[in-house]
Design a protein around this motif. Structure first.
Motif, mmCIF file in Angstrom:
data_model
loop_
_atom_site.group_PDB
_atom_site.id
_atom_site.type_symbol
_atom_site.label_atom_id
_atom_site.label_comp_id
_atom_site.label_asym_id
_atom_site.label_seq_id
_atom_site.Cartn_x
_atom_site.Cartn_y
_atom_site.Cartn_z
ATOM 1 N N UNK A 273 0.730 -1.186 -0.114
ATOM 2 C CA UNK A 273 -0.564 0.229 -0.128
ATOM 3 C C UNK A 273 0.838 1.343 0.081
ATOM 4 N N UNK A 274 0.963 2.517 -0.518
ATOM 5 C CA UNK A 274 0.967 3.198 -0.676
ATOM 6 C C UNK A 274 0.061 4.558 -0.265
ATOM 7 N N UNK A 275 0.409 5.034 0.881
ATOM 8 C CA UNK A 275 -0.095 6.075 0.620
ATOM 9 C C UNK A 275 0.052 7.473 1.346
ATOM 10 N N UNK A 276 -0.499 8.199 1.469
ATOM 11 C CA UNK A 276 -0.123 9.743 1.692
ATOM 12 C C UNK A 276 -0.420 10.226 2.718
ATOM 13 N N UNK A 277 0.478 10.345 4.098
ATOM 14 C CA UNK A 277 -0.164 11.187 5.464
ATOM 15 C C UNK A 277 0.379 12.570 5.531
ATOM 16 N N UNK A 278 -0.398 13.275 6.241
ATOM 17 C CA UNK A 278 0.237 14.545 6.979
ATOM 18 C C UNK A 278 1.125 14.406 7.963
ATOM 19 N N UNK A 279 1.339 13.374 9.089
ATOM 20 C CA UNK A 279 2.105 13.281 9.661
ATOM 21 C C UNK A 279 2.584 12.255 11.045
ATOM 22 N N UNK A 280 3.805 11.919 11.050
ATOM 23 C CA UNK A 280 4.059 10.209 11.337
ATOM 24 C C UNK A 280 5.125 9.978 12.068
ATOM 25 N N UNK A 281 5.106 9.231 13.301
ATOM 26 C CA UNK A 281 6.502 9.485 13.839
ATOM 27 C C UNK A 281 7.454 7.948 13.578
ATOM 28 N N UNK A 282 8.304 7.604 14.379
ATOM 29 C CA UNK A 282 9.108 7.022 14.314
ATOM 30 C C UNK A 282 8.952 5.466 14.220
ATOM 31 N N UNK A 283 7.867 5.276 14.604
ATOM 32 C CA UNK A 283 6.793 3.646 15.188
ATOM 33 C C UNK A 283 5.735 3.617 13.863
ATOM 34 N N UNK A 284 5.784 4.740 13.051
ATOM 35 C CA UNK A 284 4.684 4.459 12.176
ATOM 36 C C UNK A 284 3.077 4.637 12.244
ATOM 37 N N UNK A 285 3.530 5.304 12.938
ATOM 38 C CA UNK A 285 1.620 6.228 13.684
ATOM 39 C C UNK A 285 1.782 7.506 13.005
ATOM 40 N N UNK A 286 0.713 7.718 11.825
ATOM 41 C CA UNK A 286 0.073 8.520 11.066
ATOM 42 C C UNK A 286 -1.753 9.447 11.152
#
Length: 233
Positions: A155-168
């Motif tokens: 899956x290729x998705x665009x998010x606004x913000x994330x952290x190094x654990x992958x939370x989006x």
């Protein structure tokens, strides 16, 4: 230490293989991960099945990927628009296969994949060409069509913000198919505009937990001719 951040799009996409089913977020141009699509074009994977809400706009992004001839099949809801000339040309010349899926059914087939649901019945499409060859059943007085989940390799998705654990988290309508696609794929890559330190993101506001994300890559906002910034809606 869990760290899903990678420095480049190329590294984020290094494991995409020929023959993959690729789920690509976006609703038209809202939330379309153009940087990841451009990276996939450069990466070179072939014989792809692509799942998206539509079949590309203009000459960039998903349309540019189709133009390479490396997409064997597309599963979508809205293949034709005023600027879908790339898909139109490929389809009319028999160079790409189309599976047309109603938009709500598309979202539910993806959600079902992530939730581990084997199949589901829906009234949408009953009595039309989209129900041809599928099992049907009358349930509570309504005719229903049996639909199966759509599982993705990537899956290729665009998010606004994330952290190094992958939370989006996402920006408004750019959220669209991103969350369900992240759960429906074996391997999820997310581009983000902002990288947060652990603990900076409100747990109650996180939309996609890091459990469903494998790699995160930061991208730059694009400057416009007016001197401001183009914000991906």
């Amino acid at each position: 230490m869990i760290n899903k951040l990678v420095p480049t799009v190329a590294e984020a996409l290094s494991e995409v293989a020929d023959g993959s089913t690729v789920l690509i977020g976006g609703f038209g141009t809202a939330g379309i991960p153009n940087e990841l699509i451009d990276g996939l074009i450069e990466q070179g994977a072939r014989d792809l099945t692509v799942v998206n809400n539509n079949a590309g706009n203009g000459e960039t992004g998903l349309a540019a990927l189709l133009k390479t001839g490396r997409v064997r099949k597309i599963i979508c809801s809205f293949p034709r628009q005023a600027d879908s000339q790339i898909f139109d040309g490929l389809y009319r010349s028999g160079q790409i296969e189309l599976e047309l899926v109603p938009q709500g059914t598309l979202a539910e087939r993806l959600r079902a994949a992530g939730a581990g649901i084997g199949a589901f019945f829906t009234p949408t499409g009953y009595g039309t060409e989209m129900a041809k060859g599928k099992e049907t059943r009358e349930i509570n007085g309504r005719h229903q069509v049996l639909e199966y989940p759509i599982h993705g390799d990537v899956a290729l998705i665009k998010a606004e913000r994330g952290d190094r654990w992958g939370n989006l988290t996402y920006r408004q309508s750019a959220r669209n198919f991103g969350p369900v696609m992240a759960t429906a794929a074996r391997f999820t890559v997310a581009s983000v505009y902002e990288v947060a330190e652990l603990g900076q993101m409100d747990p109650e506001a996180i939309v996609t937990p890091g459990l469903f994300v494998d790699r995160v890559v930061r991208i730059e906002r694009q400057a416009t001719q007016g001197g401001g910034f183009k914000v991906a809606a």
